[in-house]
Scaffold this motif. Structure first.
Motif, mmCIF file in Angstrom:
data_model
loop_
_atom_site.group_PDB
_atom_site.id
_atom_site.type_symbol
_atom_site.label_atom_id
_atom_site.label_comp_id
_atom_site.label_asym_id
_atom_site.label_seq_id
_atom_site.Cartn_x
_atom_site.Cartn_y
_atom_site.Cartn_z
ATOM 1 N N SER A 130 80.781 5.877 76.089
ATOM 2 C CA SER A 130 81.694 5.837 77.230
ATOM 3 C C SER A 130 81.902 4.392 77.649
ATOM 4 C CB SER A 130 81.116 6.639 78.399
ATOM 5 O OG SER A 130 79.949 6.006 78.908
ATOM 6 N N THR A 131 83.007 4.138 78.340
ATOM 7 C CA THR A 131 83.221 2.780 78.851
ATOM 8 C C THR A 131 82.117 2.411 79.834
ATOM 9 O OG1 THR A 131 84.712 3.603 80.591
ATOM 10 C CG2 THR A 131 85.727 2.853 78.534
ATOM 11 N N ARG A 132 81.606 3.382 80.553
ATOM 12 C CA ARG A 132 80.512 3.128 81.502
ATOM 13 C C ARG A 132 79.260 2.667 80.773
ATOM 14 N NH1 ARG A 132 76.263 6.382 83.295
ATOM 15 N NH2 ARG A 132 75.555 6.013 85.448
ATOM 16 N N ASP A 133 78.869 3.400 79.728
ATOM 17 C CA ASP A 133 77.633 3.052 79.026
ATOM 18 C C ASP A 133 77.770 1.739 78.263
ATOM 19 O OD1 ASP A 133 76.515 5.308 80.073
ATOM 20 O OD2 ASP A 133 76.439 6.442 78.195
ATOM 21 N N TYR A 134 78.954 1.486 77.704
ATOM 22 C CA TYR A 134 79.117 0.235 76.962
ATOM 23 C C TYR A 134 79.110 -0.967 77.904
ATOM 24 C CZ TYR A 134 80.255 -2.799 73.079
ATOM 25 O OH TYR A 134 80.182 -3.784 72.116
ATOM 26 N N THR A 135 79.682 -0.816 79.082
ATOM 27 C CA THR A 135 79.640 -1.906 80.058
ATOM 28 C C THR A 135 78.202 -2.204 80.468
ATOM 29 O OG1 THR A 135 81.824 -1.286 80.890
ATOM 30 C CG2 THR A 135 80.502 -2.718 82.292
ATOM 31 N N ALA A 136 77.403 -1.172 80.626
ATOM 32 C CA ALA A 136 75.978 -1.372 80.942
ATOM 33 C C ALA A 136 75.276 -2.116 79.820
ATOM 34 C CB ALA A 136 75.311 -0.028 81.193
ATOM 35 N N PHE A 137 75.576 -1.758 78.583
ATOM 36 C CA PHE A 137 75.015 -2.463 77.423
ATOM 37 C C PHE A 137 75.401 -3.940 77.453
ATOM 38 C CE2 PHE A 137 76.703 -3.917 73.245
ATOM 39 C CZ PHE A 137 75.498 -4.276 72.640
ATOM 40 N N VAL A 138 76.672 -4.221 77.689
ATOM 41 C CA VAL A 138 77.160 -5.609 77.703
ATOM 42 C C VAL A 138 76.419 -6.431 78.759
ATOM 43 C CG1 VAL A 138 79.153 -7.041 78.344
ATOM 44 C CG2 VAL A 138 79.429 -5.131 76.735
ATOM 45 N N MET A 139 76.319 -5.915 79.968
ATOM 46 C CA MET A 139 75.669 -6.672 81.030
ATOM 47 C C MET A 139 74.180 -6.838 80.773
ATOM 48 S SD MET A 139 77.589 -5.453 84.566
ATOM 49 C CE MET A 139 77.134 -3.718 84.413
ATOM 50 N N TYR A 189 83.210 -10.103 79.275
ATOM 51 C CA TYR A 189 82.199 -10.399 80.292
ATOM 52 C C TYR A 189 82.466 -11.830 80.731
ATOM 53 C CZ TYR A 189 77.508 -10.017 82.427
ATOM 54 O OH TYR A 189 76.452 -9.938 83.291
ATOM 55 N N TYR A 190 82.806 -11.993 82.025
ATOM 56 C CA TYR A 190 83.362 -13.245 82.509
ATOM 57 C C TYR A 190 82.310 -14.134 83.184
ATOM 58 C CZ TYR A 190 87.594 -10.466 81.864
ATOM 59 O OH TYR A 190 88.578 -9.673 81.333
ATOM 60 N N PRO A 191 82.598 -15.431 83.332
ATOM 61 C CA PRO A 191 81.630 -16.353 83.940
ATOM 62 C C PRO A 191 81.258 -16.014 85.377
ATOM 63 C CG PRO A 191 83.285 -17.587 82.723
ATOM 64 C CD PRO A 191 83.764 -16.166 82.765
ATOM 65 N N ASN A 192 82.148 -15.301 86.099
ATOM 66 C CA ASN A 192 81.842 -14.946 87.487
ATOM 67 C C ASN A 192 81.031 -13.664 87.601
ATOM 68 O OD1 ASN A 192 83.747 -13.008 86.866
ATOM 69 N ND2 ASN A 192 85.236 -13.633 88.417
ATOM 70 N N GLY A 193 80.569 -13.128 86.470
ATOM 71 C CA GLY A 193 79.695 -11.973 86.489
ATOM 72 C C GLY A 193 80.374 -10.633 86.333
ATOM 73 N N TYR A 194 81.711 -10.592 86.365
ATOM 74 C CA TYR A 194 82.426 -9.335 86.170
ATOM 75 C C TYR A 194 82.486 -8.990 84.683
ATOM 76 C CZ TYR A 194 83.933 -8.912 91.010
ATOM 77 O OH TYR A 194 83.947 -8.754 92.371
ATOM 78 N N ALA A 195 82.339 -7.703 84.404
ATOM 79 C CA ALA A 195 82.437 -7.202 83.033
ATOM 80 C C ALA A 195 83.373 -6.006 83.016
ATOM 81 C CB ALA A 195 81.061 -6.790 82.513
ATOM 82 N N VAL A 196 84.132 -5.865 81.922
ATOM 83 C CA VAL A 196 85.050 -4.735 81.779
ATOM 84 C C VAL A 196 84.939 -4.173 80.372
ATOM 85 C CG1 VAL A 196 86.707 -5.543 83.505
ATOM 86 C CG2 VAL A 196 86.967 -6.247 81.122
ATOM 87 N N THR A 197 85.102 -2.863 80.270
ATOM 88 C CA THR A 197 85.262 -2.200 78.978
ATOM 89 C C THR A 197 86.422 -1.228 79.103
ATOM 90 O OG1 THR A 197 82.884 -2.311 78.536
ATOM 91 C CG2 THR A 197 84.175 -0.796 77.193
ATOM 92 N N VAL A 198 87.300 -1.238 78.099
ATOM 93 C CA VAL A 198 88.489 -0.383 78.100
ATOM 94 C C VAL A 198 88.567 0.362 76.774
ATOM 95 C CG1 VAL A 198 91.009 -0.315 78.264
ATOM 96 C CG2 VAL A 198 89.722 -1.997 79.601
ATOM 97 N N ILE A 202 84.305 -1.128 85.276
ATOM 98 C CA ILE A 202 84.151 -2.483 85.796
ATOM 99 C C ILE A 202 82.732 -2.634 86.318
ATOM 100 C CG2 ILE A 202 84.992 -4.173 87.481
ATOM 101 C CD1 ILE A 202 87.582 -2.350 87.597
ATOM 102 N N GLY A 203 82.080 -3.706 85.920
ATOM 103 C CA GLY A 203 80.737 -3.987 86.404
ATOM 104 C C GLY A 203 80.623 -5.425 86.858
ATOM 105 N N ARG A 204 79.526 -5.715 87.533
ATOM 106 C CA ARG A 204 79.239 -7.098 87.897
ATOM 107 C C ARG A 204 77.738 -7.287 88.102
ATOM 108 N NH1 ARG A 204 81.085 -11.102 92.931
ATOM 109 N NH2 ARG A 204 80.830 -13.006 91.708
#
Length: 332
Positions: free
Chosen positions: A228-237, A299-308, A49-51
């Motif tokens: 990893s879900t961590r690295d992909y979430t970083a890519f998305v954001m 990746y949501y409008p409120n800034g939260y991002a998730v990868t599963v 989970i990221g934001r």
């Protein structure tokens, strides 16, 4: 989520690991993910989970969220963003007709048929090139542990007469489009997709797990990456965040507009929302010689991002349940 279902290094957004890994929203998202896994009998799954550019939390059930996992069709966003940046570097427009890229395609032994030569890079990126049906689907078992990429072979299958039964401008989700983009990247850069793309698209500090999955390397540009879900979430954001070079120009970039109000472009689905757009995509490998797998990001409008990532076929009710559960938890 009820949507049912994505230039240059100087423009990158900084992604960091936040000091705090707790908070009501993070706990809510984590609980929704755990309930979804329990409901669907999923034994191995991980979530990050990221934001707003920060990694907030990573969790795993039978799976390490910091270990590389195959991501299937989440690979497409990597390929599309990489191509966009390579095109920028080489002074190419995404409206370039395929005939004008004949030298790059020839470098990897691909000939574009006459009836496709006026189609553009944009048509491949948005799946509106007219390539239909998807002739990669019958080749998955032959591709498991193949040992090398098959961008070129899949491209040739896509360009065969039996794969040209669609019409230009019609959206048809076809892996062959992205096989061609992967092959073109090989021709433009003179190297493989991982060498060309990893450092161009993954932010510093979040690259160690990114690369081709050894079991599914054959699927390469359209489904062969791991992260990893961590690295992909970083890519998305980094890529799709509102301060990034992609998201800030998204409506000027290649996209297909669906009558239901969503777009497809740069390897992801998205909708226009305020204060930022919402992006999502799922990945699935189902009924193959290898283990079934699912992957998902939003990746949501409120800034939260998730990868599963998870150990089940990432289609149908399982994916819809995950999509809805995480959307409600992140935005409710």
């Amino acid at each position: 989520m009820r949507l049912l279902l994505i230039s240059i290094a100087a423009a990158f957004v900084s992604v960091t690991t936040a000091q705090s890994e707790t908070g009501p929203r993070v706990d809510q998202i984590t609980a929704a993910w755990e309930a979804w896994a329990t409901k669907n009998g999923i034994k191995e799954t991980a979530i990050t989970i990221g934001r707003d550019g920060d990694i907030l939390a990573s969790r795993g059930r039978g799976r390490d969220p910091e270990a590389a996992q195959p991501i299937a069709s989440l690979s497409k966003a990597i390929t599309a963003v990489c191509l966009k940046r390579v095109a920028d570097e080489q002074g190419l427009s995404l409206d370039t007709p395929l005939k004008d890229l004949s030298a790059a395609f020839a470098a990897v032994n691909i000939d574009i048929p006459p009836n496709l030569q006026e189609r553009t890079l944009t048509s491949l990126i948005t799946m509106t090139s007219g390539l239909k049906p998807d002739r990669t689907q019958s080749q998955f078992n032959n591709s498991y542990r193949y040992g090398d990429t098959r961008n070129i072979g899949f491209s040739k299958r896509a360009l065969a007469t039996s794969g040209l039964k669609g019409n230009a401008g019609e959206f048809h989700y076809n892996n062959g489009n992205y096989a061609l983009l992967g092959a073109l990247l090989e021709g433009l850069t003179g190297t493989d997709n991982v060498t060309a793309c990893r450092d161009r698209v993954f932010p510093k500090g979040f690259r160690d797990t990114a690369g081709f999955d050894p079991d599914w390397i054959a699927l390469a540009a359209f489904g062969g990456w791991q992260a990893s879900t961590r690295d992909y979430t970083a890519f998305v954001m980094d890529v799709f965040g509102p301060k990034g070079d992609i998201a800030s120009n998204l409506l000027k970039l290649p996209r297909y507009s669906d009558a239901r109000g969503w777009y497809y472009g740069l390897g992801t689905h998205y909708r226009s929302r305020h204060p930022q757009n919402v992006y999502w995509h799922n990945g699935a490998l189902c009924g193959t010689t290898g283990a079934e797998l699912g992957s998902y990001f939003a990746y949501y409008p409120n800034g939260y991002a998730v990868t599963v990532s998870y150990d089940r076929c990432g289609r149908g009710d399982i994916f819809i349940d995950l999509d809805n559960a995480l959307y409600q938890a992140a935005n409710g």
